[in-house]
Design an enzyme around this catalytic site. Structure first.
Site: not given
Ligand code: SF4
Length: 352
Positions: A41, A124, A142
């Site tokens: 991520e 996020y 996002d």
């Protein structure tokens, strides 16, 4: 949200059936190891999947566990990150790994609130880790996800508007399927990345066409709302590679700010140039007898600015008096973490 005409109730079922058939085979999807999911991520922030995969694989070969990364040397991590850009991500990754070791006994926290306390983890990423690694019923939103939901509901949501992102999150979470929050998140990510693209979305292959209000109104291109863009400031800079006895002069950028902690060559200060004077003339006056070679021009885009660079190599006979920086040989120069904006110049001077 207007769902009077087209209910989104069946969304999760259709989406997951499509995901089960079509999901992308990505290296970080082969386990639920929170370390891998976190690493992916962070790397995927601002970077394409195809660019991330080799870095992800190399990182895991070098530091297979979070505890290995926590013990890594800063320069080693920065070097491994070289070319991926946005280097604050690497610094934060390392700082967070060390914090997890000390504050959380080496175990990645599973709650969003705790994840948010770690450097480099924003809303996020915290939601993505909580949902994918720990099965928490949350959705990571996002710009891609705002676009998908703006079209599904024909709503003027703007991906750059934080409060609208939170509205999208509430809508997306209201549709979460029981038991599969991680897959739901990844399915939405895949849909945004491969089908519901910013331009020319592949609606004919989309599992959600029947539910999509913008599609039925033939107004897909109208959504999401377009943010107003400010022009990016341009900075003209001259890179100066000083070479003395086959050694190169480099210095380290400050620990905070743009490209923090990376190495760089010298810069020719604009104040050195008199009005209209060419840089090579100024260099010839500053370093009499030096061999001066033009290294070419380069443009490098950052999120909020653009560098337009010109570069010179200046090979000097006598060692110049310099207050900061170090002289390094070829091997060291090649091994130091450098910003992508300057690696082309480094490659050129290594061939001199
Ligand atoms: S139908 Fe088209 S616009 Fe609507 S969600 Fe699918 S790809 Fe996006």
């Amino acid at each position: 949200m207007n769902t009077n005409q087209f209910e989104l109730i069946g969304l999760a079922g259709r989406l997951l059936a499509w995901y089960d058939r079509e999901k992308r085979d990505l290296p970080w999807r082969r386990s639920k190891d929170p370390y891998r999911i976190w690493l992916a991520e962070i790397m995927l922030q601002q970077t394409q999947v195809s660019a991330v995969i080799p870095y992800f694989d190399r990182f895991l070969q070098t530091w297979p566990r979070l505890s290995d990364l926590a013990r890594a040397h800063d320069d080693q991590v920065m070097k491994a990150w070289e070319g991926l850009g946005y280097y604050s991500r690497a610094r934060n990754l390392l700082a967070a790994a060390r914090l997890i070791e000390t504050r959380f006994s080496g175990v990645m926290p599973s709650e969003e609130k705790e994840l948010l306390s770690l450097p480099g983890i924003g809303e996020y990423t915290a939601a993505a880790i909580a949902a994918i690694a720990f099965g928490r019923p949350v959705v990571a939103v996002d710009g891609n996800l705002v676009r998908v939901f703006a079209r599904l509901t024909a709503t003027d949501w703007d991906p750059s508007n934080l409060s609208q992102r939170r509205q999208v999150r509430r809508v997306a979470e209201s549709l979460l399927p029981p038991g599969r929050p991680g897959d739901y998140n990844e399915a939405l990510m895949d849909l945004g990345a491969t089908i519901c693209l910013p331009r020319r979305p592949g609606c004919s292959a989309c599992p959600l066409t029947e539910l999509c209000l913008a599609f039925h109104q033939d107004q897909v291109d109208r959504y999401p709302a377009k943010p107003r863009r400010r022009p990016r400031p341009v900075e003209n800079k001259i890179v100066l590679v000083l070479i003395w006895q086959k050694k190169f002069h480099v210095s380290r950028r400050p620990a905070q700010g743009l490209l923090a902690g990376l190495y760089q060559f010298d810069w020719l200060s604009p104040s050195v140039l008199r009005e209209g004077q060419a840089a090579d003339l100024a260099l010839a006056q500053m370093y009499p007898g030096a061999k001066i070679s033009w290294l070419g021009e380069k443009t490098h885009d950052f999120t909020h600015r653009q560098w337009q660079l010109g570069g010179y190599a200046v090979q000097v006979e006598a060692r110049p008096e310099l207050k900061t920086g170090i002289w390094v040989d070829r091997r060291t120069l090649a091994a130091l973490p450098f910003p992508a904006a300057l690696t082309g110049y480094r490659e050129r001077v290594l061939l001199l």
